[in-house]
Write a protein that holds these residues in place. Structure first.
Motif, PDB file in Angstrom:
ATOM      1  N   MET A   1     -33.973 -30.337  32.444  1.00  0.00           N
ATOM      2  CA  MET A   1     -34.636 -29.899  33.660  1.00  0.00           C
ATOM      3  C   MET A   1     -35.932 -29.193  33.269  1.00  0.00           C
ATOM      4  O   MET A   1     -35.951 -28.366  32.375  1.00  0.00           O
ATOM      5  CB  MET A   1     -33.722 -28.965  34.428  1.00  0.00           C
ATOM      6  N   THR A   2     -36.971 -29.480  33.962  1.00  0.00           N
ATOM      7  CA  THR A   2     -38.257 -28.861  33.674  1.00  0.00           C
ATOM      8  C   THR A   2     -38.562 -27.793  34.703  1.00  0.00           C
ATOM      9  O   THR A   2     -37.931 -27.727  35.758  1.00  0.00           O
ATOM     10  CB  THR A   2     -39.385 -29.914  33.685  1.00  0.00           C
ATOM     11  N   VAL A   3     -39.555 -27.002  34.379  1.00  0.00           N
ATOM     12  CA  VAL A   3     -39.975 -25.949  35.297  1.00  0.00           C
ATOM     13  C   VAL A   3     -40.427 -26.566  36.625  1.00  0.00           C
ATOM     14  O   VAL A   3     -40.125 -26.048  37.696  1.00  0.00           O
ATOM     15  CB  VAL A   3     -41.104 -25.097  34.668  1.00  0.00           C
ATOM     16  N   ASN A   4     -41.118 -27.688  36.565  1.00  0.00           N
ATOM     17  CA  ASN A   4     -41.601 -28.330  37.794  1.00  0.00           C
ATOM     18  C   ASN A   4     -40.452 -28.771  38.691  1.00  0.00           C
ATOM     19  O   ASN A   4     -40.538 -28.668  39.910  1.00  0.00           O
ATOM     20  CB  ASN A   4     -42.493 -29.529  37.469  1.00  0.00           C
ATOM     21  N   GLU A   5     -39.355 -29.299  38.103  1.00  0.00           N
ATOM     22  CA  GLU A   5     -38.200 -29.711  38.902  1.00  0.00           C
ATOM     23  C   GLU A   5     -37.566 -28.517  39.597  1.00  0.00           C
ATOM     24  O   GLU A   5     -37.148 -28.601  40.745  1.00  0.00           O
ATOM     25  CB  GLU A   5     -37.164 -30.418  38.029  1.00  0.00           C
ATOM     26  N   ILE A   6     -37.475 -27.386  38.889  1.00  0.00           N
ATOM     27  CA  ILE A   6     -36.916 -26.187  39.508  1.00  0.00           C
ATOM     28  C   ILE A   6     -37.848 -25.692  40.601  1.00  0.00           C
ATOM     29  O   ILE A   6     -37.405 -25.303  41.667  1.00  0.00           O
ATOM     30  CB  ILE A   6     -36.653 -25.078  38.469  1.00  0.00           C
ATOM     31  N   ASP A   7     -39.150 -25.725  40.337  1.00  0.00           N
ATOM     32  CA  ASP A   7     -40.106 -25.286  41.354  1.00  0.00           C
ATOM     33  C   ASP A   7     -39.950 -26.118  42.631  1.00  0.00           C
ATOM     34  O   ASP A   7     -40.006 -25.583  43.735  1.00  0.00           O
ATOM     35  CB  ASP A   7     -41.542 -25.400  40.836  1.00  0.00           C
ATOM     36  N   LYS A   8     -39.750 -27.434  42.495  1.00  0.00           N
ATOM     37  CA  LYS A   8     -39.558 -28.288  43.673  1.00  0.00           C
ATOM     38  C   LYS A   8     -38.235 -27.958  44.351  1.00  0.00           C
ATOM     39  O   LYS A   8     -38.146 -27.940  45.577  1.00  0.00           O
ATOM     40  CB  LYS A   8     -39.578 -29.759  43.262  1.00  0.00           C
ATOM     41  N   THR A   9     -37.199 -27.723  43.557  1.00  0.00           N
ATOM     42  CA  THR A   9     -35.873 -27.444  44.108  1.00  0.00           C
ATOM     43  C   THR A   9     -35.855 -26.132  44.864  1.00  0.00           C
ATOM     44  O   THR A   9     -35.189 -25.997  45.880  1.00  0.00           O
ATOM     45  CB  THR A   9     -34.828 -27.389  42.966  1.00  0.00           C
ATOM     46  N   PHE A  10     -36.610 -25.163  44.366  1.00  0.00           N
ATOM     47  CA  PHE A  10     -36.617 -23.835  44.974  1.00  0.00           C
ATOM     48  C   PHE A  10     -37.982 -23.532  45.587  1.00  0.00           C
ATOM     49  O   PHE A  10     -38.612 -22.533  45.288  1.00  0.00           O
ATOM     50  CB  PHE A  10     -36.268 -22.763  43.931  1.00  0.00           C
ATOM     51  N   ALA A  11     -38.434 -24.408  46.452  1.00  0.00           N
ATOM     52  CA  ALA A  11     -39.772 -24.274  47.032  1.00  0.00           C
ATOM     53  C   ALA A  11     -39.929 -22.983  47.837  1.00  0.00           C
ATOM     54  O   ALA A  11     -41.028 -22.452  47.931  1.00  0.00           O
ATOM     55  CB  ALA A  11     -40.075 -25.473  47.914  1.00  0.00           C
ATOM     56  N   ASP A  12     -38.822 -22.470  48.389  1.00  0.00           N
ATOM     57  CA  ASP A  12     -38.921 -21.258  49.201  1.00  0.00           C
ATOM     58  C   ASP A  12     -38.889 -19.985  48.356  1.00  0.00           C
ATOM     59  O   ASP A  12     -39.014 -18.891  48.879  1.00  0.00           O
ATOM     60  CB  ASP A  12     -37.774 -21.220  50.217  1.00  0.00           C
ATOM     61  N   PRO A  18     -39.386 -19.826  36.922  1.00  0.00           N
ATOM     62  CA  PRO A  18     -38.008 -19.696  36.435  1.00  0.00           C
ATOM     63  C   PRO A  18     -37.995 -19.462  34.926  1.00  0.00           C
ATOM     64  O   PRO A  18     -38.795 -20.027  34.188  1.00  0.00           O
ATOM     65  CB  PRO A  18     -37.378 -21.034  36.791  1.00  0.00           C
ATOM     66  N   ASP A  19     -37.071 -18.613  34.493  1.00  0.00           N
ATOM     67  CA  ASP A  19     -36.954 -18.367  33.061  1.00  0.00           C
ATOM     68  C   ASP A  19     -35.887 -19.295  32.472  1.00  0.00           C
ATOM     69  O   ASP A  19     -35.310 -20.129  33.174  1.00  0.00           O
ATOM     70  CB  ASP A  19     -36.645 -16.890  32.781  1.00  0.00           C
ATOM     71  N   ALA A  20     -35.633 -19.160  31.178  1.00  0.00           N
ATOM     72  CA  ALA A  20     -34.676 -20.032  30.495  1.00  0.00           C
ATOM     73  C   ALA A  20     -33.279 -19.896  31.082  1.00  0.00           C
ATOM     74  O   ALA A  20     -32.536 -20.882  31.184  1.00  0.00           O
ATOM     75  CB  ALA A  20     -34.661 -19.718  28.996  1.00  0.00           C
ATOM     76  N   HIS A  21     -32.903 -18.683  31.485  1.00  0.00           N
ATOM     77  CA  HIS A  21     -31.587 -18.481  32.106  1.00  0.00           C
ATOM     78  C   HIS A  21     -31.497 -19.212  33.435  1.00  0.00           C
ATOM     79  O   HIS A  21     -30.465 -19.812  33.757  1.00  0.00           O
ATOM     80  CB  HIS A  21     -31.293 -16.995  32.316  1.00  0.00           C
ATOM     81  N   GLN A  23     -33.128 -21.898  34.295  1.00  0.00           N
ATOM     82  CA  GLN A  23     -33.054 -23.328  34.014  1.00  0.00           C
ATOM     83  C   GLN A  23     -31.655 -23.718  33.548  1.00  0.00           C
ATOM     84  O   GLN A  23     -31.099 -24.716  34.006  1.00  0.00           O
ATOM     85  CB  GLN A  23     -34.100 -23.706  32.967  1.00  0.00           C
ATOM     86  N   TRP A  24     -31.081 -22.935  32.632  1.00  0.00           N
ATOM     87  CA  TRP A  24     -29.737 -23.235  32.127  1.00  0.00           C
ATOM     88  C   TRP A  24     -28.711 -23.157  33.250  1.00  0.00           C
ATOM     89  O   TRP A  24     -27.865 -24.042  33.392  1.00  0.00           O
ATOM     90  CB  TRP A  24     -29.356 -22.259  31.010  1.00  0.00           C
ATOM     91  N   ASN A  25     -28.763 -22.103  34.046  1.00  0.00           N
ATOM     92  CA  ASN A  25     -27.802 -21.935  35.139  1.00  0.00           C
ATOM     93  C   ASN A  25     -27.918 -23.049  36.171  1.00  0.00           C
ATOM     94  O   ASN A  25     -26.916 -23.495  36.718  1.00  0.00           O
ATOM     95  CB  ASN A  25     -27.973 -20.570  35.810  1.00  0.00           C
ATOM     96  N   PHE A  26     -29.130 -23.507  36.421  1.00  0.00           N
ATOM     97  CA  PHE A  26     -29.292 -24.605  37.370  1.00  0.00           C
ATOM     98  C   PHE A  26     -28.727 -25.897  36.788  1.00  0.00           C
ATOM     99  O   PHE A  26     -28.015 -26.633  37.474  1.00  0.00           O
ATOM    100  CB  PHE A  26     -30.758 -24.795  37.765  1.00  0.00           C
ATOM    101  N   ALA A  27     -29.020 -26.149  35.518  1.00  0.00           N
ATOM    102  CA  ALA A  27     -28.563 -27.389  34.881  1.00  0.00           C
ATOM    103  C   ALA A  27     -27.045 -27.420  34.714  1.00  0.00           C
ATOM    104  O   ALA A  27     -26.411 -28.443  34.950  1.00  0.00           O
ATOM    105  CB  ALA A  27     -29.247 -27.554  33.523  1.00  0.00           C
ATOM    106  N   THR A  32     -28.700 -21.523  41.802  1.00  0.00           N
ATOM    107  CA  THR A  32     -30.101 -21.153  41.981  1.00  0.00           C
ATOM    108  C   THR A  32     -30.341 -19.778  41.353  1.00  0.00           C
ATOM    109  O   THR A  32     -29.389 -19.021  41.112  1.00  0.00           O
ATOM    110  CB  THR A  32     -30.471 -21.087  43.468  1.00  0.00           C
ATOM    111  N   PRO A  33     -31.593 -19.436  41.092  1.00  0.00           N
ATOM    112  CA  PRO A  33     -31.878 -18.102  40.551  1.00  0.00           C
ATOM    113  C   PRO A  33     -31.352 -16.976  41.448  1.00  0.00           C
ATOM    114  O   PRO A  33     -30.840 -15.970  40.957  1.00  0.00           O
ATOM    115  CB  PRO A  33     -33.409 -18.078  40.458  1.00  0.00           C
ATOM    116  N   THR A  34     -31.427 -17.153  42.747  1.00  0.00           N
ATOM    117  CA  THR A  34     -30.920 -16.129  43.665  1.00  0.00           C
ATOM    118  C   THR A  34     -29.399 -16.025  43.576  1.00  0.00           C
ATOM    119  O   THR A  34     -28.846 -14.921  43.567  1.00  0.00           O
ATOM    120  CB  THR A  34     -31.358 -16.440  45.112  1.00  0.00           C
ATOM    121  N   GLN A  35     -28.727 -17.156  43.498  1.00  0.00           N
ATOM    122  CA  GLN A  35     -27.274 -17.141  43.338  1.00  0.00           C
ATOM    123  C   GLN A  35     -26.886 -16.474  42.017  1.00  0.00           C
ATOM    124  O   GLN A  35     -25.896 -15.741  41.950  1.00  0.00           O
ATOM    125  CB  GLN A  35     -26.710 -18.559  43.392  1.00  0.00           C
TER     126      GLN A  35
END
Length: 181
Positions: A1-12, A18-21, A23-27, A32-35
């Protein structure tokens, strides 16, 4: 997963990347970072609940000691140790309750990341003060029962035991597995 994919996923999400944690937690967890922040805060609160029980019992014991007939017979050294145990216990209590107060003051301000970081630090410092308060209370009791010299040896051993399991082993594990990411 790339930073851009996370940015699209979490547009709001706020502009913070997103940091490495994250990205890992999402993958791995689809979290999500909020979760993740919500879970981290819940875990800290569970840890603090365990420590709060211990510090509350210790502080209750210490608060009653001064009102016993035997308190008048304590030496100057034992009184100072008692005061140290009491103050350290009160300080530990303040830090272990601090996550709740911090949360209440930053509630609905979108400061969950700061809340989690501050609460983690409060808990760690509170545990350190709890360990020192337990050590002081132990020194007081052992000084009364065994004398100050022997009490100092036993207390040093007990503090070493606490430090080993509360700090050394976790830090050793953390360092040992730091390359596993």
């Amino acid at each position: 997963m790339t930073v851009n994919e996370i940015d699209k996923t979490f547009a709001d999400r706020p502009a913070e990347p997103p940091d490495a944690h994250d990205q890992w937690n999402f993958a791995v967890r689809r979290e999500t970072p909020t979760q993740r922040l919500d879970r981290n805060y819940a875990e800290i609160l569970q840890e603090v609940r365990v420590a709060q029980t211990g510090v509350q019992l210790l502080l209750a014991f210490l608060l009653t000691v001064a009102f016993t007939p035997r308190f008048a017979t304590l030496t100057e050294f034992e009184r100072r140790v008692y005061v140290a145990a009491l103050v350290l216990g009160a300080a530990a209590t303040a830090l272990l309750i601090a996550p709740a107060a911090f949360h209440r003051l930053v509630y609905q301000r979108r400061l969950k990341r700061q809340l989690v970081l501050a609460s983690s630090r409060f808990a760690l410092c509170g545990l350190t003060l709890l360990m020192l308060s337990i050590g002081s209370a132990l020194l007081l009791i052992l000084s009364v029962t065994l004398g100050p010299a022997l009490a100092a040896w036993f207390t040093a051993g007990a503090l070493g035991w606490f430090a080993l399991w509360w700090f050394v082993v976790p830090l050793w594990s953390r360092m040992r597995h730091s390359g596993d990411r």
